[in-house]
Write an enzyme that holds these catalytic residues in place. Structure first.
Site, mmCIF file in Angstrom:
data_model
loop_
_atom_site.group_PDB
_atom_site.id
_atom_site.type_symbol
_atom_site.label_atom_id
_atom_site.label_comp_id
_atom_site.label_asym_id
_atom_site.label_seq_id
_atom_site.Cartn_x
_atom_site.Cartn_y
_atom_site.Cartn_z
ATOM 1 N N GLU A 155 1.636 -5.442 10.784
ATOM 2 C CA GLU A 155 0.690 -4.323 10.686
ATOM 3 C C GLU A 155 0.914 -3.463 11.916
ATOM 4 O O GLU A 155 0.597 -3.870 13.032
ATOM 5 C CB GLU A 155 -0.720 -4.897 10.654
ATOM 6 C CG GLU A 155 -1.849 -3.928 10.478
ATOM 7 C CD GLU A 155 -2.059 -3.484 9.032
ATOM 8 O OE1 GLU A 155 -1.763 -2.321 8.743
ATOM 9 O OE2 GLU A 155 -2.505 -4.321 8.206
ATOM 10 N N HIS B 83 0.871 -1.172 0.000
ATOM 11 C CA HIS B 83 0.000 0.000 0.000
ATOM 12 C C HIS B 83 0.914 1.229 0.000
ATOM 13 O O HIS B 83 1.716 1.403 0.921
ATOM 14 C CB HIS B 83 -0.925 -0.004 1.219
ATOM 15 C CG HIS B 83 -1.906 -1.130 1.186
ATOM 16 N ND1 HIS B 83 -2.171 -1.940 2.264
ATOM 17 C CD2 HIS B 83 -2.690 -1.578 0.167
ATOM 18 C CE1 HIS B 83 -3.082 -2.840 1.915
ATOM 19 N NE2 HIS B 83 -3.408 -2.642 0.653
ATOM 20 N N GLU C 91 1.589 3.731 3.127
ATOM 21 C CA GLU C 91 1.929 3.182 4.443
ATOM 22 C C GLU C 91 3.447 3.289 4.567
ATOM 23 O O GLU C 91 4.204 2.455 4.058
ATOM 24 C CB GLU C 91 1.385 1.757 4.572
ATOM 25 C CG GLU C 91 -0.149 1.797 4.527
ATOM 26 C CD GLU C 91 -0.833 0.437 4.540
ATOM 27 O OE1 GLU C 91 -2.076 0.420 4.425
ATOM 28 O OE2 GLU C 91 -0.155 -0.604 4.653
ATOM 29 N N HIS D 30 3.103 -3.310 6.671
ATOM 30 C CA HIS D 30 1.914 -2.445 6.568
ATOM 31 C C HIS D 30 1.797 -1.531 7.780
ATOM 32 O O HIS D 30 2.332 -1.809 8.844
ATOM 33 C CB HIS D 30 0.639 -3.295 6.497
ATOM 34 C CG HIS D 30 0.506 -4.047 5.218
ATOM 35 N ND1 HIS D 30 -0.258 -3.587 4.169
ATOM 36 C CD2 HIS D 30 1.037 -5.226 4.821
ATOM 37 C CE1 HIS D 30 -0.184 -4.458 3.164
ATOM 38 N NE2 HIS D 30 0.600 -5.464 3.532
HETATM 39 ZN ZN LIG Z 1 -1.640 -2.017 4.217
#
Ligand SMILES: [Zn+2]
Ligand SMILES: [Zn+2]
Lengths: 313, 310
Positions: free
Chosen positions: B176, B20, B23, B113
């Protein structure tokens, strides 16, 4: 004997949301007030909520072609080359035709423009003109009403840095900046602060129109000095990020020698200025593309004369 | 007592940033490691670095046409491909051609992430991936930071099969980390992520060198359902995450607790029958997916011992 300024009553107020489409507190509040206006209604005053950049709001981005909050200069507002204008410049001309024209008698009296920042700035009021006694009095009233919650004032008057903000078309332009809040997110705590600022601003205008005299006051402000850029390599990539000691320390003093950046190879870069400054907009997401890591300010005090309205109603 | 699980040595490891594009912890680290990969070298292997969605990174957006981390389906990867395909479908096929076929030679994927939610350190991994559970457990004990407590969240595999980038690996974990706004690189989050990646590579190296990792018990969170915001007839959000729920990821939510608040002061309460553990509370990227938070349940699992196969 003290001077007193007698000013005309405030007739027209606009509340702008969505000048940056991914700063959701203002978008959410203005959309709410467009449907439920009672909360912002004040007797004898036209209060108009307005979404300034609907194209950006729709896409949940800061802007479509260019930053709407930097195009309200005379060149853009007068440009008639319709075919090649960016979405935001067209939009600026439209907004100027409704709420301006900028610098004219017909312009709205007050525009409150609602913004969010990813920086730890709390509730912040942005002042464009250090001689604007009416707005200084209003900020003093809002600060007092918000206490014990801190409410800082940023003065963006600067000989070189010109902002040309959306709100600058009003006689009294007021920026409301509340953070920290990520782009594209609505936080209840941030929303609440912004909503209270607007309530106090409208109450102030209401008292003023009613004939209340506001006594001379002093206001502590942070005046913009300069922007500090990120260190970058030959490819233009950032090679350092805001140091942990500076992160979230908006409005707190930064002394020469204090850590400022952390490079990706683990080195600390210190602040090398020659005096204490007060940084703000530290690590604001939208300013990476402007290459601004933070803005330095200096603390100063403004004095406003007493003000009252010409014809109390 | 459960028998020891034996796995082949890990030879190919990929650390992925920018799946992404906004991020920033993974983006900054991947860019740095592409310039200077020395940090990713271990005795038994050197991890490769992949900047997964370079155009999204350049524009600092999550994706260009579609979410890359939902584009690794069998259907998209096996399609013949045409010019009119989305950028991310093309990119997924490029990555697949480089590292695929799925789960063959690529032994371990670490995908980096960030979230705007207060999720600390979350290990996203597939149910049944005992190898990844061992890695998570190792990090939970060896890489402690009270500011970013560790949680294991099992990835919900859609009915049609895997779609996540990490499914390219035989074993995989997504790190994450949050909270961090999109488009912002915070030093605390970046430093934490860097330590986790280094510690993960240490674990893989120890495994390759024959260290046996004993069996253990751990809590894992499993997705129950996704909860949307209250909306009006035009589909617009009518209420925001309640201030009492905001930043309370992984804490129990009981029936009757407030979850949303309206501008007229009205609270909306959780009316489910059992206690849940909400995660991804107020994640920016999930507004368009119509997800206000994800409800999970906490379960306990026993993971058998792990050792390299000689
Ligand atoms: Zn992500
Ligand atoms: Zn803004």
């Amino acid at each position: 004997m003290t001077a007193r300024r007698v000013l005309n009553p405030v007739q027209r107020v606009a509340i702008f949301g969505g000048t940056h489409g991914n700063e959701l507190s203002g978008v959410f509040l203005v959309n709410h007030w467009l449907k439920h206006g009672e909360e912002i209604a004040r007797p004898g005053i036209e209060v108009r909520p307005f979404i300034t950049n609907p194209g950006a709001v729709e896409k949940c981005v800061r802007y479509v072609d260019t930053d709407l909050n930097r195009v309200f200069d005379s060149e853009n507002l007068r440009n008639e080359n319709n075919l090649n204008l960016s979405y935001e410049v067209k939009r600026a001309q439209y907004i100027n035709s409704i709420f301006g024209p900028k610098g004219s008698e017909d312009a709205y009296d007050v525009i409150l423009d609602l913004h969010n920042t990813t920086s730890h700035m709390g509730a912040t009021l942005i002042l464009e003109d250090s001689k604007d006694d009416f707005t200084i009095q209003m900020f003093n009233y809002i600060k007092t009403s918000m206490a014990p919650l801190a409410c800082s004032v940023l003065l963006i008057e600067h000989p070189r840095l010109k902002y040309a903000t959306t709100r600058s078309i009003a006689k009294h332009p007021i920026g409301v900046e509340v953070g920290p809040q990520p782009q594209g997110v609505l936080r209840a705590d941030v929303l609440d602060k912004m909503r209270r600022i607007i309530k106090h601003a409208l109450d102030f205008i209401n008292y003023f129109n009613d004939g209340k005299e506001f006594l001379p006051c002093i206001l502590e402000v942070f005046k913009v000095l300069d922007n500090v850029a990120y260190p970058r390599n030959a490819n233009g990539d950032c090679t350092a990020i805001i140091h942990n000691n500076l992160q979230d320390q908006d409005w707190k003093e930064l002394k020469p020698g204090d850590p400022m950046f952390l490079t990706l190879d683990g080195r600390m870069i210190a602040y090398e200025g020659d005096c204490i400054v007060y940084p703000t907009f530290i690590n604001e997401a939208a300013y990476y593309e402007k290459n601004q890591a933070f803005t330095t300010t200096q603390k100063m005090t403004l004095c406003a004369q007493a003000i009252r309205c010409t014809e109390p109603k | 007592m459960s028998p020891t699980v034996q796995c082949g040595a890990v030879s190919q490891v990929v650390v992925v940033g920018g799946t992404h594009g906004n991020e920033m912890s993974g983006v900054c680290l991947a860019k740095h490691w592409l310039q200077d990969p020395s940090e990713l070298h271990r005795k038994s292997f050197t991890a490769e670095v992949l900047l997964a969605n370079p155009i999204a990174v350049e524009r600092c957006v999550r994706y260009i046409d579609r979410d890359l981390n939902r584009s690794f389906s069998h259907e998209l990867l096996s399609a013949s491909g045409s010019e009119s395909d989305s950028y991310e479908a093309k990119r997924a096929r490029e990555i697949y051609q480089k590292y695929g076929p799925k789960q063959s030679s690529l032994n371990f994927v670490i995908d980096l992430h960030n979230t705007t939610s207060n999720m600390g350190t979350t290990f996203l991994l597939f149910k049944g991936d005992n190898f990844a559970l061992h890695l998570a457990n190792y990090l939970q004990t060896k890489c402690v930071d009270p500011s970013f407590p560790c949680h294991i969240l099992l990835i919900d595999i859609p009915e049609g099969g895997h779609v996540h980038l990490q499914s390219m690996g035989k074993h995989s974990v997504s790190l994450e980390l949050g909270p961090q706004p999109q488009g912002v690189a915070r030093a605390d989050v970046l430093t934490r992520m860097r330590a986790l990646v280094n510690c993960s590579l240490d674990f893989l190296d120890l495994f390759n060198q024959g260290t046996e990792f004993p069996s253990f018990e751990t809590d894992v969170h499993q997705v129950l359902y996704r909860a949307d915001f209250p909306r009006n007839e035009d589909g617009e959000i009518e209420a925001v995450i309640h201030s009492e729920l905001q930043d309370k990821d992984y804490l129990p939510l009981k029936p009757g607790d407030p979850i949303f608040q309206r501008l007229n002061g009205e609270d909306i309460l959780y009316n489910g029958e059992k206690q849940i553990y909400p995660v991804f509370i107020n994640e920016a990227a999930y507004y368009e997916k119509k997800v206000a938070f994800i409800a999970t349940e906490k379960t306990h699992c026993l993971v058998p011992a792990l050792k390299v196969q000689n």
